[in-house]
Design an enzyme around this catalytic site. Structure first.
Site, PDB file in Angstrom:
ATOM      1  N   SER A   5       0.792  -1.236   0.000  1.00 15.88           N
ATOM      2  CA  SER A   5       0.000   0.000   0.000  1.00 15.88           C
ATOM      3  C   SER A   5       0.812   1.268   0.000  1.00 15.88           C
ATOM      4  CB  SER A   5      -0.936  -0.005   1.205  1.00 15.88           C
ATOM      5  OG  SER A   5      -0.196   0.066   2.397  1.00 15.88           O
ATOM      6  N   HIS A  54      -5.388  -3.904  -1.743  1.00 17.80           N
ATOM      7  CA  HIS A  54      -5.163  -2.732  -2.606  1.00 17.80           C
ATOM      8  C   HIS A  54      -5.271  -3.062  -4.082  1.00 17.80           C
ATOM      9  CE1 HIS A  54      -4.272   0.073   0.580  1.00 17.80           C
ATOM     10  NE2 HIS A  54      -3.697  -0.959   1.185  1.00 17.80           N
ATOM     11  N   LYS A  68     -12.177  -0.357   0.328  1.00 15.38           N
ATOM     12  CA  LYS A  68     -11.289   0.470  -0.494  1.00 15.38           C
ATOM     13  C   LYS A  68     -11.920   0.625  -1.886  1.00 15.38           C
ATOM     14  CE  LYS A  68      -7.620  -0.106   2.771  1.00 15.38           C
ATOM     15  NZ  LYS A  68      -6.454  -0.803   3.289  1.00 15.38           N
TER      16      LYS A  68
HETATM   17  C1  LIG Z   1      -6.240  -1.292   4.734  1.00 13.84           C
HETATM   18  C2  LIG Z   1      -5.552  -2.624   4.747  1.00 13.84           C
HETATM   19  C3  LIG Z   1      -6.141  -3.728   5.365  1.00 13.84           C
HETATM   20  C4  LIG Z   1      -7.361  -3.588   6.222  1.00 13.84           C
HETATM   21  O1  LIG Z   1      -8.511  -3.422   5.461  1.00 13.84           O
HETATM   22  P1  LIG Z   1      -9.742  -2.639   6.103  1.00 13.84           P
HETATM   23  O2  LIG Z   1     -10.914  -3.121   5.351  1.00 13.84           O
HETATM   24  O3  LIG Z   1      -9.439  -1.170   5.921  1.00 13.84           O
HETATM   25  O4  LIG Z   1      -9.785  -2.995   7.552  1.00 13.84           O
HETATM   26  C5  LIG Z   1      -5.553  -4.968   5.224  1.00 13.84           C
HETATM   27  N1  LIG Z   1      -4.418  -5.128   4.513  1.00 13.84           N
HETATM   28  C6  LIG Z   1      -3.802  -4.077   3.933  1.00 13.84           C
HETATM   29  C7  LIG Z   1      -2.563  -4.314   3.154  1.00 13.84           C
HETATM   30  C8  LIG Z   1      -4.342  -2.789   4.042  1.00 13.84           C
HETATM   31  O5  LIG Z   1      -3.707  -1.757   3.514  1.00 13.84           O
END
Ligand SMILES: *Cc1c(COP(=O)(O)O)cnc(C)c1O
Length: 403
Positions: free
Chosen positions: A188, A216, A247
């Site tokens: 990310s 992502h 996301k």
């Molecule tokens: C944001 C994120 C998560 C968590 O996802 P959410 O739905 O926001 O709790 C898991 N893994 C990675 C790599 C992330 O960037």
């Protein structure tokens, strides 16, 4: 002990290091991504958001909003219970079927968030597989690290995106010992992408399970928006694909997709799945509508990539340094927490551009950055305004330009 002064002192040291987090107080505008109203002590102002993980603006898409309005009228507010005790709503069932299809897997299992899905699934798998060793990429997300830690299984960290190092580390363990490899597709903060096929080769050689976080990438890559594994035709090689509904799908929730037996196993043993109220039906309905839209939204994915490429070219033209990578994440590198915050503050107060500074511990110290996430809904005027603002700030603060 003086508890209050302990808390104050700890916060003071965060401030001194320039990494005390200040949240932007935003009101997003329904149907009008990426615009928002920002609230401050002095009043309100209008901003354009440039750092959202609502990568495609689906959180404001009319289809998603309409389905959520419909679901709230049909089903009301909350789910009313845990999945086992009255809280399985038909929308959850439909959503799990949709997610399984999205990844070409037999089954899927929903969680409250992506964080919880990683934490609960990894903790359960690694704890229950007898004498399991977890091989974890050195740049894995906090949610995976916490899940592995909670499992109390033995952990071995391999060099980031390095199948050869993974191979060497796997070879140190007895062939018959259960092994689980946990990694991400798109990382990310740097936006680099894992060599998934090579990692699967190494896994096969050593009889290891693979667990891929596609948080992502889901919605953004592949013919169906199934992620990087989908784009590369590798979904069938992964034991577990994990993703988020928060996301690119613009709503909230997390999931794993895998075999019927694996999903049923996690469903039956994971505390973080069992002992919590399930997602509100309205949230599941919104996510379902979003996935159904995104699966066939090939032009949206193409426009996303076009906007990302345009922002990169324009940054290059004015010499603002950004980390090259093959994904949609554009890390503008500042290398200093105080400067990073100052740039972000100026963008916000003078230009109405919101990009949150990214500091330690999200990224290593000395690699502070502004993480830009262009979306299909950022128009040419938005990009012109962003580039103009960054050019002026780079000049005023005398910041380093790229060659
Ligand atoms: C944001 C994120 C998560 C968590 O996802 P959410 O739905 O926001 O709790 C898991 N893994 C990675 C790599 C992330 O960037």
């Amino acid at each position: 002990m003086d508890y209050e002064s302990f808390f104050q002192d700890q916060l003071e040291s965060l401030r001194a290091e320039g990494r005390y987090r200040v949240f932007a107080d935003l009101e997003r505008h329904a149907g009008d991504f990426p615009r928002a109203t920002r609230h401050t002590a002095a009043g309100t102002d209008e901003v354009t958001v440039w750092c959202s993980n609502d990568y495609l603006g689906m959180g404001q898409h009319p289809d998603v909003l309409a389905h959520m309005h419909g679901a709230i009228d049909r089903c009301g507010a909350g789910a009313g219970g845990t999945r086992n005790i009255s809280g399985t709503n038909h929308y959850h069932v439909l959503l799990e079927q949709e997610l399984a299809q999205l990844h070409g897997k037999e089954a899927a299992l929903l969680f409250t968030s992506g964080y919880v899905s990683n934490w609960a699934s990894l903790a359960t798998l690694a704890a229950k597989l007898p004498n399991c060793v977890v091989f974890s990429d050195s740049k894995n997300h906090a949610s995976m690290i916490e899940g592995v830690r909670h499992s109390r299984a033995e952990k071995c960290i391999f060099a980031h995106n390095d199948p050869e190092d993974l191979d060497r580390k796997l070879a140190q363990y007895a062939p018959d010992r259960p092994k689980l490899i946990a990694f991400e597709s798109v990382y990310s903060m740097d936006g680099d992408i894992a060599p998934i096929s090579e990692i699967c080769d190494v896994a096969d050689k050593h009889g290891a399970m693979t667990y891929l976080d596609e948080v992502h990438a889901v919605g953004l890559y592949g013919p169906n928006g199934g992620g990087i594994a989908d784009a590369r035709g590798l979904s069938h090689r992964l034991t577990v694909i994990e993703g988020t509904l928060g996301k690119a799908f613009g709503v909230l929730g997390g999931y794993i997709a895998g075999s019927v037996a694996l999903c049923d196993f996690v469903r039956s043993f994971a505390s973080g799945f069992i002992f919590t109220t399930s997602l509100p039906p309205v949230v599941a309905a919104g996510a379902l509508a979003s996935i159904r839209h995104v699966r066939q939204a090939h032009e949206l994915r193409a426009r996303h990539q076009d906007r990302v490429a345009t922002v990169r070219q324009r940054l290059d033209a004015i010499g603002v340094p950004h980390k090259p990578n093959p994904s949609h994440i554009v890390p503008v590198m500042v290398y200093d927490p105080v400067a990073c915050k100052a740039i972000s503050d100026t963008l916000l107060s003078k230009y109405g551009i919101y990009v949150q500074p990214i500091n330690y511990p999200t990224v290593p110290k000395g690699t502070e950055r502004l993480r830009l996430t262009p979306s299909p809904l950022h128009n040419d005027a938005d990009i012109d305004h962003l580039i103009g603002a960054l050019g002026e700030i780079w000049g005023e603060l005398g910041l380093q330009r790229a060659a």
